[in-house]
Design an enzyme around this catalytic site. Structure first.
Site, PDB file in Angstrom:
ATOM      1  N   GLU A   1      -1.052  -8.177   5.275  1.00 31.34           N
ATOM      2  CA  GLU A   1      -0.818  -8.433   6.710  1.00 31.34           C
ATOM      3  C   GLU A   1      -2.116  -8.425   7.511  1.00 31.34           C
ATOM      4  O   GLU A   1      -2.127  -8.757   8.680  1.00 31.34           O
ATOM      5  CB  GLU A   1       0.180  -7.396   7.276  1.00 31.34           C
ATOM      6  CG  GLU A   1      -0.374  -6.006   7.554  1.00 31.34           C
ATOM      7  CD  GLU A   1      -0.624  -5.164   6.299  1.00 31.34           C
ATOM      8  OE1 GLU A   1      -0.537  -5.695   5.174  1.00 31.34           O
ATOM      9  OE2 GLU A   1      -0.957  -3.974   6.463  1.00 31.34           O
TER      10      GLU A   1
ATOM     11  N   HIS B   1      -3.290  -4.898   1.496  1.00 26.87           N
ATOM     12  CA  HIS B   1      -2.709  -5.154   2.821  1.00 26.87           C
ATOM     13  C   HIS B   1      -2.685  -6.650   3.145  1.00 26.87           C
ATOM     14  O   HIS B   1      -3.589  -7.151   3.821  1.00 26.87           O
ATOM     15  CB  HIS B   1      -3.551  -4.451   3.896  1.00 26.87           C
ATOM     16  CG  HIS B   1      -3.304  -2.984   4.003  1.00 26.87           C
ATOM     17  ND1 HIS B   1      -2.419  -2.433   4.894  1.00 26.87           N
ATOM     18  CD2 HIS B   1      -3.844  -1.955   3.315  1.00 26.87           C
ATOM     19  CE1 HIS B   1      -2.413  -1.115   4.767  1.00 26.87           C
ATOM     20  NE2 HIS B   1      -3.276  -0.797   3.810  1.00 26.87           N
TER      21      HIS B   1
ATOM     22  N   CYS C   1       0.837  -1.201   0.000  1.00 29.18           N
ATOM     23  CA  CYS C   1       0.000   0.000   0.000  1.00 29.18           C
ATOM     24  C   CYS C   1       0.881   1.264   0.000  1.00 29.18           C
ATOM     25  O   CYS C   1       1.558   1.513  -0.993  1.00 29.18           O
ATOM     26  CB  CYS C   1      -0.993  -0.056   1.157  1.00 29.18           C
ATOM     27  SG  CYS C   1      -2.431   0.967   0.852  1.00 29.18           S
TER      28      CYS C   1
HETATM   29  N1  GLN Z   1      -3.436   6.451   0.704  1.00 27.63           N
HETATM   30  C1  GLN Z   1      -2.206   6.135   1.384  1.00 27.63           C
HETATM   31  C2  GLN Z   1      -1.026   6.787   0.701  1.00 27.63           C
HETATM   32  O1  GLN Z   1      -1.053   7.086  -0.446  1.00 27.63           O
HETATM   33  C3  GLN Z   1      -1.968   4.644   1.429  1.00 27.63           C
HETATM   34  C4  GLN Z   1      -3.019   3.983   2.289  1.00 27.63           C
HETATM   35  C5  GLN Z   1      -2.549   2.739   2.967  1.00 27.63           C
HETATM   36  O2  GLN Z   1      -1.351   2.461   3.053  1.00 27.63           O
HETATM   37  N2  GLN Z   1      -3.497   2.017   3.504  1.00 27.63           N
HETATM   38  O3  GLN Z   1      -0.035   6.989   1.341  1.00 27.63           O
END
Ligand code: GLN
Length: 195
Positions: free
Chosen positions: A173, A171, A78
């Site tokens: 995890e 995610h 992410c």
């Molecule tokens: N929107 C976040 C970003 O761009 C990422 C969101 C997340 O890691 N759950 O940093």
């Protein structure tokens, strides 16, 4: 093996558990000297602008980039995937920029804060992977040396590998399915054996 987890902000505790559940040692990385002796590194989800700023503040950005350039395996999930990308749409935020990919932050739209999707990931076997997306980015573009492991459709790519780097828009995890972590640990083994 010893797996580092960047522990400046975000979902690092959950990754730590995932690492330990698979029988490995998880080391929280907050300072450059913590990088010593790790076999691979995970950059968690969270807020990529915050994690990037903290990496600059704690003098971690350069050493981690160098480790990556030397071939140390790095997985970003992410926000971590955003930080691995060379190109972040409309943003000049600090980043590692180790992967030849372009990402759009919050690509699924502001209304859709989070959702789950069963992804087909051939590299993990027949069973779909239940992926949790939270304000997730997606990957719009990859250069030819990047392998696409999963996508929602042709314009929204969510899991890619480039050599020793793995970028995951969701995610892994947060679910009990450990196959993405296992895949990354196999990468670490495979790369270790090359040296
Ligand atoms: N929107 C976040 C970003 O761009 C990422 C969101 C997340 O890691 N759950 O940093």
């Amino acid at each position: 093996m010893k797996v580092g987890i960047l522990a400046l902000q975000g979902a690092f505790r959950e990754h730590k558990k995932a690492i330990e559940n698979l029988g490995h040692t998880a080391l929280e990385i907050r300072l450059p000297e913590h990088l010593e002796g790790i076999d691979g590194l995970i950059i968690p989800g969270g807020e990529s602008t915050t994690i990037g700023k903290l990496m600059v503040e704690y003098s971690l950005l350069e050493p981690i980039r160098e480790l990556g350039q030397q071939g140390k395996p790095i997985m970003g999930t992410c926000a971590g995937a955003v930080l691995l990308a060379k190109n972040i749409d409309g943003s000049d935020q600090p980043r590692l920029g180790l992967m030849d990919i372009a990402v759009i932050r919050n690509g699924f739209g502001r209304q859709v804060d989070s959702f789950e999707e069963d992804l087909e990931i051939d590299a993990l076997g027949d069973q779909p992977f239940k992926a949790v997306f939270i304000r997730a980015p997606y990957i719009t573009d990859v250069s030819p040396q990047v392998g696409i492991l999963s996508k929602i459709d042709d314009t929204r790519i969510v899991l890619v590998r480039q050599g020793s780097f793995l970028a995951c828009a969701f995610h892994p995890e947060l679910t009990d399915d450990s196959r993405i972590h296992q895949y990354f640990f196999n990468m670490i083994e495979e790369i270790k054996n090359k040296f």
